[in-house]
Structure formats: structure tokens, C-alpha cells
Design a protein around this motif. Structure first.
Motif, PDB file in Angstrom:
ATOM      1  N   MET A   1     122.219  96.433 -23.282  1.00  0.00           N
ATOM      2  CA  MET A   1     120.888  97.033 -23.139  1.00  0.00           C
ATOM      3  C   MET A   1     120.041  96.745 -24.374  1.00  0.00           C
ATOM      4  N   THR A   2     118.743  96.684 -24.159  1.00  0.00           N
ATOM      5  CA  THR A   2     117.793  96.551 -25.262  1.00  0.00           C
ATOM      6  C   THR A   2     117.253  97.934 -25.617  1.00  0.00           C
ATOM      7  N   LYS A  81     127.326  97.189 -29.255  1.00  0.00           N
ATOM      8  CA  LYS A  81     127.374  96.863 -27.829  1.00  0.00           C
ATOM      9  C   LYS A  81     125.994  96.746 -27.198  1.00  0.00           C
ATOM     10  N   ASN A  82     124.953  96.863 -28.001  1.00  0.00           N
ATOM     11  CA  ASN A  82     123.583  96.800 -27.461  1.00  0.00           C
ATOM     12  C   ASN A  82     122.716  95.972 -28.404  1.00  0.00           C
TER      13      ASN A  82
END
Lengths: 173, 173
Positions: A1-2, A81-82
Motif C-alpha cells: 500500500m501507498t 511492508k508498505n
């Protein structure tokens, strides 16, 4: 995700700095608790307001801010993780630009320069999550807006709210 | 429409400045015509390349750039009927941040601070048009990408191209 993360009052304690500088210069005892629901400048005599409103133009103001509690460790974890971007509406104060860059180098070195945004309006940002203390920044965001609690916004409703970085961790980790 | 406009080599003549500084310091006669299809640093002896690559770190480099021909008058016209943002990947060079802000104040004062973006990656931008000289910035843009011709990109294909600001005027006015 951003994920976009605001700077002032989300990872950098601007509010606390306003109070600290004001108390020192005017020999006052203002506290965060006394200001809840307001901007700091609204809580001082009219003749002191201009001084507070000009803090942001001082050399060193943004360089010396303290990181918000837990923001470094939890944002580091989230960034594993993002795609995390720091997005600060900094263009109003040109002296702040290099100070904000240096401050990120010092306190958030795990956010590379490619992931830093100094802007004006935030409605040009395209991504999944925006964490911000200002509802006018969240209003136009097309992803998931999260209102980060700051003394000035405790009475704002209408947005998913995170009271601190531990709450962000529960939401996103 | 929301239109993003890059700075270096679109409204600010970075390429020309590299050549000018290089010629002066090394007593050379390099010209834009000799460099077509390449970066300036690629066209000089190996022992001079580091010097050119460090121009961007010099105090004053970005402050002294010349505006690209016709960029001011045409962008002013475009901004009357569109939301124009200047978007520059400036975060790599912290010394450039205030210089770019000051340069915009001087040459593009009709673009207010709210419409200025200093960033790293540009794929976080959400809007209708992006005018840029770097295809890697255009690659991820979800709107209409326009490649602005710069000496280094004359052999790039695959994008709608504008050779100068008069061409932009024909496209957008």
C-alpha cells in the motif's frame, strides 16, 4: 500500500514547540491541556498572538522539533511492508524546506529522499492511506483518510481517528 | 484540468547551465548541438564528469537558472483556466529546495505556494496532464503524459511530444 504521513503534529511535535517557546519568551505556564480544541495562538492574549504565528518563520524552528512518541519505531515497521511517503505542506515557509529535509535525515533516515514530498495542497496525492491532523487535508483524499489526534483537533468528527502511534500500529500492522 | 509541470529542463534551463558552467571552468566550447541525445556529463572527458554531476549541489545553481523560452507567458495563460502545479523532483538536493522556491517567486510568481510540489518519485501525483522531460516520470502517470523536448531526450519515443512552449500552447490553449 501507498501510505502518506503528514509531518507537523503527526511525526513532529510542532504544537509542543509552540507552547515551549511561548512559555519561555513570555514567562508563562501554558500547557497542552489548557489548549485542547484550539490552536496555541488562540489561547494567548491578542498582543502575543503574532509572535506565535511567526514561530514557523524562525530559523531552526523545524530543525529542533521533537519526534512524536513512538512515531519512529512504528513507522519504520510499517515501511517494511508498505510504500511510506512523508507529505508536508511546507511550501508556505521556504526556510522550513531544508530544515524539514535535514530533520527527516536525522530522525527518519529510513524514509529515502524519493519518498519525501513538500507541497502546498495535498489533494494532488494519489495513494491508499493519508494520516494527517488537518481535516481539510483529509477532505479531498480519495483513499482511506485517518485523522491523527492533535490537541487542536480533539473535537473534529467524521474521520477514522488514531489517538497515537500505537493506535496506528494496531490499524496497519 | 489539473496540470503538473516539471521544473528542470521544462521551465528552467538546467541543461544550458551545465554547459555554460562547464565551458567557463574548463575553457571548453561545448554546445547543446554537440550533446543531442545525451546528458551533458556524458559528453565530456571522464576526468571532468564528476564536476558536472556536482553542479546541482552548488549554492546558487538552481537560483541562477534561466527560464525556458516562452514558458512564463504561456504557462500564465494556461493557469488562468486550469489548476497548474509545478512538480519538481528536488528532494535529492536539499540545498536546491529554498532556491527553487525563491526562483519560482521570482520567475513564476503567478504560481502560488499551494501549487508547488517538491518531491522524489512523481508516481504519487494525481491529475490530468504531466509535462516532463523524463520518460521515467511519465511512465507511471495515469493521466495524459507529455514529453517536453530537451537535448537529452530527442531520441525517446512512445510519448506525445512538445518541442517547446509554443507547442504546449497549441495543445492546451
Amino acid at each position: 500500500m501507498t501510505i502518506f504521513v503528514d509531518m507537523d503534529e503527526v511525526i513532529a511535535d510542532t504544537y509542543g514547540a509552540h507552547i515551549e517557546i511561548y512559555n519561555e519568551e513570555f514567562n508563562q505556564q501554558l500547557s497542552t491541556e489548557m489548549c485542547l480544541g484550539h490552536e496555541v495562538w488562540q489561547m494567548v492574549p491578542v498582543e502575543h498572538q503574532e509572535s506565535i504565528r511567526n514561530h514557523a518563520r524562525r530559523t531552526g524552528f523545524f530543525r529542533d522539533l521533537k519526534p512524536i512518541e513512538d512515531s519512529q519505531s512504528i513507522l519504520k515497521e510499517i515501511s517494511r511492508k508498505n510504500e511510506v511517503y512523508i507529505a508536508s505542506a511546507a511550501m508556505q515557509f521556504p526556510n522550513s524546506l531544508v530544515e524539514k529535509s535535514d530533520w527527516l535525515d536525522q530522525h527518519f533516515s529510513f524514509i529515502p529522499w524519493k519518498n519525501r514530498i513538500l507541497c502546498g495542497n495535498k489533494h494532488i496525492l494519489q495513494g491508499d492511506i493519508l494520516i494527517d491532523d488537518r481535516s481539510y487535508n483529509l477532505d479531498t483524499f480519495k483513499g482511506r483518510p485517518i485523522l491523527f489526534t492533535s490537541p487542536h483537533n480533539i473535537n473534529n468528527n467524521g474521520y477514522e481517528r488514531a489517538n497515537n502511534w500505537l493506535a496506528i500500529a494496531e490499524m496497519l500492522l
